[in-house]
Design a protein around this motif. Structure first.
Motif, PDB file in Angstrom:
ATOM      1  N   GLU A  74      49.294  75.445  39.856  1.00 26.23           N
ATOM      2  CA  GLU A  74      50.331  74.977  38.943  1.00 26.23           C
ATOM      3  C   GLU A  74      51.651  74.709  39.652  1.00 26.23           C
ATOM      4  O   GLU A  74      52.689  74.570  39.006  1.00 26.23           O
ATOM      5  N   THR A  75      51.609  74.648  40.976  1.00 27.87           N
ATOM      6  CA  THR A  75      52.805  74.301  41.733  1.00 27.87           C
ATOM      7  C   THR A  75      52.437  73.299  42.818  1.00 27.87           C
ATOM      8  O   THR A  75      51.319  73.343  43.345  1.00 27.87           O
ATOM      9  N   VAL A  76      53.358  72.425  43.134  1.00 22.87           N
ATOM     10  CA  VAL A  76      53.124  71.471  44.217  1.00 22.87           C
ATOM     11  C   VAL A  76      53.839  71.906  45.490  1.00 22.87           C
ATOM     12  O   VAL A  76      53.840  71.179  46.485  1.00 22.87           O
ATOM     13  N   ASP A  77      54.425  73.099  45.486  1.00 18.51           N
ATOM     14  CA  ASP A  77      55.087  73.658  46.667  1.00 18.51           C
ATOM     15  C   ASP A  77      54.006  74.195  47.611  1.00 18.51           C
ATOM     16  O   ASP A  77      53.369  75.219  47.333  1.00 18.51           O
ATOM     17  N   GLN A  78      53.794  73.501  48.740  1.00 17.99           N
ATOM     18  CA  GLN A  78      52.690  73.849  49.631  1.00 17.99           C
ATOM     19  C   GLN A  78      52.848  75.231  50.263  1.00 17.99           C
ATOM     20  O   GLN A  78      51.859  75.949  50.446  1.00 17.99           O
ATOM     21  N   ASP A  79      54.057  75.624  50.611  1.00 15.31           N
ATOM     22  CA  ASP A  79      54.262  76.950  51.194  1.00 15.31           C
ATOM     23  C   ASP A  79      53.912  78.043  50.189  1.00 15.31           C
ATOM     24  O   ASP A  79      53.283  79.054  50.531  1.00 15.31           O
ATOM     25  N   GLU A  80      54.325  77.834  48.954  1.00 16.37           N
ATOM     26  CA  GLU A  80      54.022  78.815  47.913  1.00 16.37           C
ATOM     27  C   GLU A  80      52.524  78.878  47.656  1.00 16.37           C
ATOM     28  O   GLU A  80      51.946  79.957  47.494  1.00 16.37           O
ATOM     29  N   ARG A  81      51.875  77.721  47.644  1.00 19.67           N
ATOM     30  CA  ARG A  81      50.430  77.688  47.428  1.00 19.67           C
ATOM     31  C   ARG A  81      49.691  78.420  48.537  1.00 19.67           C
ATOM     32  O   ARG A  81      48.768  79.198  48.278  1.00 19.67           O
ATOM     33  N   ALA A  82      50.089  78.182  49.774  1.00 22.06           N
ATOM     34  CA  ALA A  82      49.440  78.836  50.914  1.00 22.06           C
ATOM     35  C   ALA A  82      49.566  80.355  50.816  1.00 22.06           C
ATOM     36  O   ALA A  82      48.608  81.091  51.081  1.00 22.06           O
ATOM     37  N   ALA A  83      50.744  80.829  50.429  1.00 20.14           N
ATOM     38  CA  ALA A  83      50.966  82.275  50.313  1.00 20.14           C
ATOM     39  C   ALA A  83      50.112  82.870  49.195  1.00 20.14           C
ATOM     40  O   ALA A  83      49.548  83.965  49.340  1.00 20.14           O
ATOM     41  N   LEU A  84      49.991  82.166  48.080  1.00 20.51           N
ATOM     42  CA  LEU A  84      49.181  82.646  46.960  1.00 20.51           C
ATOM     43  C   LEU A  84      47.698  82.690  47.322  1.00 20.51           C
ATOM     44  O   LEU A  84      46.997  83.662  47.022  1.00 20.51           O
ATOM     45  N   TYR A  85      47.211  81.645  47.985  1.00 20.63           N
ATOM     46  CA  TYR A  85      45.811  81.632  48.415  1.00 20.63           C
ATOM     47  C   TYR A  85      45.545  82.756  49.408  1.00 20.63           C
ATOM     48  O   TYR A  85      44.476  83.390  49.371  1.00 20.63           O
ATOM     49  N   ALA A  86      46.477  83.007  50.302  1.00 16.08           N
ATOM     50  CA  ALA A  86      46.296  84.055  51.302  1.00 16.08           C
ATOM     51  C   ALA A  86      46.119  85.414  50.626  1.00 16.08           C
ATOM     52  O   ALA A  86      45.211  86.191  50.982  1.00 16.08           O
ATOM     53  N   LYS A  87      46.964  85.721  49.657  1.00 14.01           N
ATOM     54  CA  LYS A  87      46.844  87.000  48.956  1.00 14.01           C
ATOM     55  C   LYS A  87      45.504  87.093  48.228  1.00 14.01           C
ATOM     56  O   LYS A  87      44.839  88.144  48.254  1.00 14.01           O
ATOM     57  N   ALA A  88      45.099  85.993  47.600  1.00 17.15           N
ATOM     58  CA  ALA A  88      43.854  86.001  46.842  1.00 17.15           C
ATOM     59  C   ALA A  88      42.636  86.191  47.743  1.00 17.15           C
ATOM     60  O   ALA A  88      41.769  87.040  47.486  1.00 17.15           O
ATOM     61  N   LEU A  89      42.553  85.407  48.819  1.00 15.17           N
ATOM     62  CA  LEU A  89      41.381  85.484  49.699  1.00 15.17           C
ATOM     63  C   LEU A  89      41.290  86.823  50.418  1.00 15.17           C
ATOM     64  O   LEU A  89      40.188  87.332  50.665  1.00 15.17           O
ATOM     65  N   LYS A  90      42.441  87.403  50.754  1.00 15.81           N
ATOM     66  CA  LYS A  90      42.422  88.718  51.403  1.00 15.81           C
ATOM     67  C   LYS A  90      41.860  89.773  50.458  1.00 15.81           C
ATOM     68  O   LYS A  90      41.046  90.615  50.853  1.00 15.81           O
ATOM     69  N   LYS A 117      49.292  67.156  32.392  1.00 14.03           N
ATOM     70  CA  LYS A 117      49.887  68.045  31.391  1.00 14.03           C
ATOM     71  C   LYS A 117      50.918  68.970  32.036  1.00 14.03           C
ATOM     72  O   LYS A 117      51.946  69.283  31.425  1.00 14.03           O
ATOM     73  N   ASN A 118      50.614  69.395  33.261  1.00 12.59           N
ATOM     74  CA  ASN A 118      51.489  70.303  34.002  1.00 12.59           C
ATOM     75  C   ASN A 118      51.442  69.905  35.468  1.00 12.59           C
ATOM     76  O   ASN A 118      50.545  69.161  35.892  1.00 12.59           O
ATOM     77  N   PRO A 119      52.378  70.368  36.287  1.00 14.62           N
ATOM     78  CA  PRO A 119      52.279  70.102  37.723  1.00 14.62           C
ATOM     79  C   PRO A 119      50.924  70.570  38.249  1.00 14.62           C
ATOM     80  O   PRO A 119      50.482  71.682  37.956  1.00 14.62           O
ATOM     81  N   TYR A 120      50.272  69.718  39.013  1.00 18.23           N
ATOM     82  CA  TYR A 120      48.916  70.010  39.494  1.00 18.23           C
ATOM     83  C   TYR A 120      48.762  69.463  40.904  1.00 18.23           C
ATOM     84  O   TYR A 120      48.723  68.245  41.103  1.00 18.23           O
ATOM     85  N   PRO A 121      48.657  70.331  41.922  1.00 21.76           N
ATOM     86  CA  PRO A 121      48.663  69.872  43.312  1.00 21.76           C
ATOM     87  C   PRO A 121      47.447  69.063  43.736  1.00 21.76           C
ATOM     88  O   PRO A 121      47.508  68.336  44.723  1.00 21.76           O
ATOM     89  N   LEU A 122      46.316  69.192  43.013  1.00 19.74           N
ATOM     90  CA  LEU A 122      45.103  68.464  43.400  1.00 19.74           C
ATOM     91  C   LEU A 122      44.903  67.193  42.576  1.00 19.74           C
ATOM     92  O   LEU A 122      43.804  66.643  42.495  1.00 19.74           O
ATOM     93  N   MET A 123      45.966  66.707  41.991  1.00 16.35           N
ATOM     94  CA  MET A 123      45.878  65.522  41.141  1.00 16.35           C
ATOM     95  C   MET A 123      45.351  64.314  41.913  1.00 16.35           C
ATOM     96  O   MET A 123      44.430  63.615  41.463  1.00 16.35           O
ATOM     97  N   LEU A 124      45.899  64.047  43.090  1.00 10.11           N
ATOM     98  CA  LEU A 124      45.427  62.918  43.895  1.00 10.11           C
ATOM     99  C   LEU A 124      43.986  63.121  44.326  1.00 10.11           C
ATOM    100  O   LEU A 124      43.191  62.179  44.359  1.00 10.11           O
TER     101      LEU A 124
END
Length: 505
Positions: free
Chosen positions: A447-463, A148-155
């Motif tokens: 909702e993004t397949v940009d790995q750098d962006e995903r890593a930055a978002l996870y970092a902010k969340a986990l911190k 339905k939307n871009p999804y990085p864990l599709m595979l």
């Protein structure tokens, strides 16, 4: 003579009365499962026993390469991203089910549609319904999967949750159609299944070559349910069993000291932690809504001693709900060292100088849960342990009744923090922090397949999760395996044993 020696001697004596089914000469490997296999259909069970069985009997379009973290074609010879929400999969030629029928694109479409259908009530459908839009046959070898939307864990989801079924397998919508009689595509086919007696498997000679999954060198695999570890020990010593997993630490070490048994240990992707009701779902005025209290609880638990004396093996202390090396987890977060005095000071600052009482709902590892409660008692906090079945915990959690609950999350062997997102996303009953920022960061990362962006978002969340002490992380699991010395076995990197990779020495 030590108690352990007496137990082993008793097991040796008992083993003489038991038949030996494991036989290298007959090319039959016997695996002891501590729990009963309830169904042959892995779509309707996510138990570890069924995951092991499903790996032997079922295939998906792709498999993850544990060494590289990349997804490789399995039933699919290749795949191509058409755009950031569409993948075309090209099937291998000559694929067959265990009954000899060819594997077609119609089977793949049927499998996706059945699993995604809420009415089919599979245990895997919920994981793909959120993103899955359609499965369409492009030609006689190509199927197009669209999200339905871009999804990085599709595979990942396709590799883990979409087990291939023959079109029409669930005739008239019957979810029990494959419970007793199973027709799959994996390297082993089911010969017999009886509750209480286990499952007998035979190597499937029609299994395709050139894929990522080993075809299997052992002709027959017999899975026996043996809930008593004393009996497992006796059978290993008599030659009636070749392999077992999830073995208690002391039992595994004792067996490993014997000349006819090898003890192998490895890490698991599974982590253990407590979810704390920071949002006040169960009680808007509850003590766990106070950040200082949550930080105090984190300082009060002696994780190092729990890992050393109760987890053992390859267990590790964790400070976040993921494993280092997993995508998105390599983040420096606040670590709460064991400091009872600091915990008491924080409790006093929070207005609880004499501590407080709360209910901690748990469902596994009772000795570890009791050790946590004992540590909390040292700083004046009484954790009333309510040890229940997982189904009861899940029901109470869904009804918003839990102050704090234990969880053990295995990530479905996915090396990505996104696999634990339901503890942080809005609307999930596993999420008891309701932090809008954390929810937003996780949602955006999924909702993004940009790995750098995903890593930055996870970092902010986990911190932020660590700073606010929304959870109480404890340990990464260790997995003990025991096996006869005449078979080869390597501990898997993801904690999922692959019996098709075993061979005789």
């Amino acid at each position: 003579m030590s108690i352990k020696s007496i137990l082993l001697a008793s097991a040796l004596a008992f083993s003489t009365a038991l038949p030996a089914f494991a036989d290298k000469a007959n090319d039959t490997l016997v695996a002891a499962f501590n729990k009963e296999v309830q169904t042959l259909d892995g779509l309707y069970s996510t138990s570890r026993e069924n995951l092991i069985l499903s790996y032997l009997t079922s295939d998906q379009l792709v498999e993850i390469n544990l060494e590289t973290g990349e997804y490789e074609g399995a039933l699919a010879e290749s795949y191509t991203w058409v755009d950031d929400r569409t993948i075309d999969f090209t099937l291998r030629e000559g694929l067959t089910f265990h009954d000899g029928a060819p594997v077609t694109v119609e089977d793949i479409v049927y499998s996706f549609d059945w699993i995604a259908d809420e009415n089919s009530k599979t245990r895997r459908g919920a994981f793909i319904r959120g993103w899955f839009d359609s499965a369409v046959a492009v030609d006689d070898r190509t199927v197009r999967i669209t999200a339905k939307n871009p999804y990085p864990l599709m595979l990942r989801d396709i590799a883990v949750f979409v087990l291939t079924r023959k079109a029409g397998s669930y005739a008239d919508g019957n979810p029990d159609a494959l419970t007793q009689n199973f027709n799959g595509t994996g390297p082993y086919k089911v010969v017999s299944f009886d509750m209480g007696a286990g499952v007998t498997l035979e190597r499937f000679d029609g299994y395709y070559s050139g894929g990522p999954k080993a075809a299997g060198s052992i002709e027959n695999i017999v899975v026996r349910p043996i809930p008593d570890w004393g009996t497992v020990t006796a059978e290993l010593l008599s030659g009636g069993v070749n392999w077992s997993f999830n073995v208690p630490d002391d039992t595994a070490k004792d067996l490993g000291n014997l000349p006819m048994v090898d003890h192998t240990t490895g890490v698991s992707t599974r982590v253990s932690f407590f979810v704390l009701d920071a949002a006040g779902v169960s009680d808007p005025e509850g003590p766990l809504t106070n950040k200082l209290v949550r930080q105090a609880l984190n300082h009060a638990v002696n994780r190092e001693e729990i890992v050393e004396f109760l987890v053992g093996g390859s267990g590790r202390v964790i400070h976040s709900t993921c494993n280092l090396g997993m995508f998105g987890c390599d983040v420096d977060v606040t670590e709460y060292d064991y400091d009872p005095e600091r915990a008491k000071a924080l409790l006093a600052e929070a207005g609880y100088p004499d501590g407080f009482e709360f209910e901690l709902t748990t469902y596994r590892e009772r000795p570890i849960m009791e050790a946590v409660a004992a540590d909390l008692a040292e700083v004046g906090v009484t954790a009333k342990i309510n040890h229940v079945k997982l189904s009861a915990l899940s029901k109470s959690r869904a009804e918003g009744q839990l102050e704090a609950f234990q969880n053990a999350w295995g990530f479905y062997a996915t090396p990505d923090v996104g696999a634990i997102s339901n503890y942080y996303l809005e609307g999930s009953n596993r999420n008891l922090n309701h932090d809008a920022e954390v929810q937003g960061w996780f949602k955006a990362a999924l909702e993004t397949v940009d790995q750098d962006e995903r890593a930055a978002l996870y970092a902010k969340a986990l911190k932020k999760v660590a700073d606010e002490a929304y959870l109480l992380p404890i340990f990464q699991y260790s997995q003990n395996y025991v096996h006869s010395v005449d078979v080869t076995f390597d501990a898997p990197m993801d904690g999922l044993p692959r019996l098709n990779e075993m061979s005789w020495k």
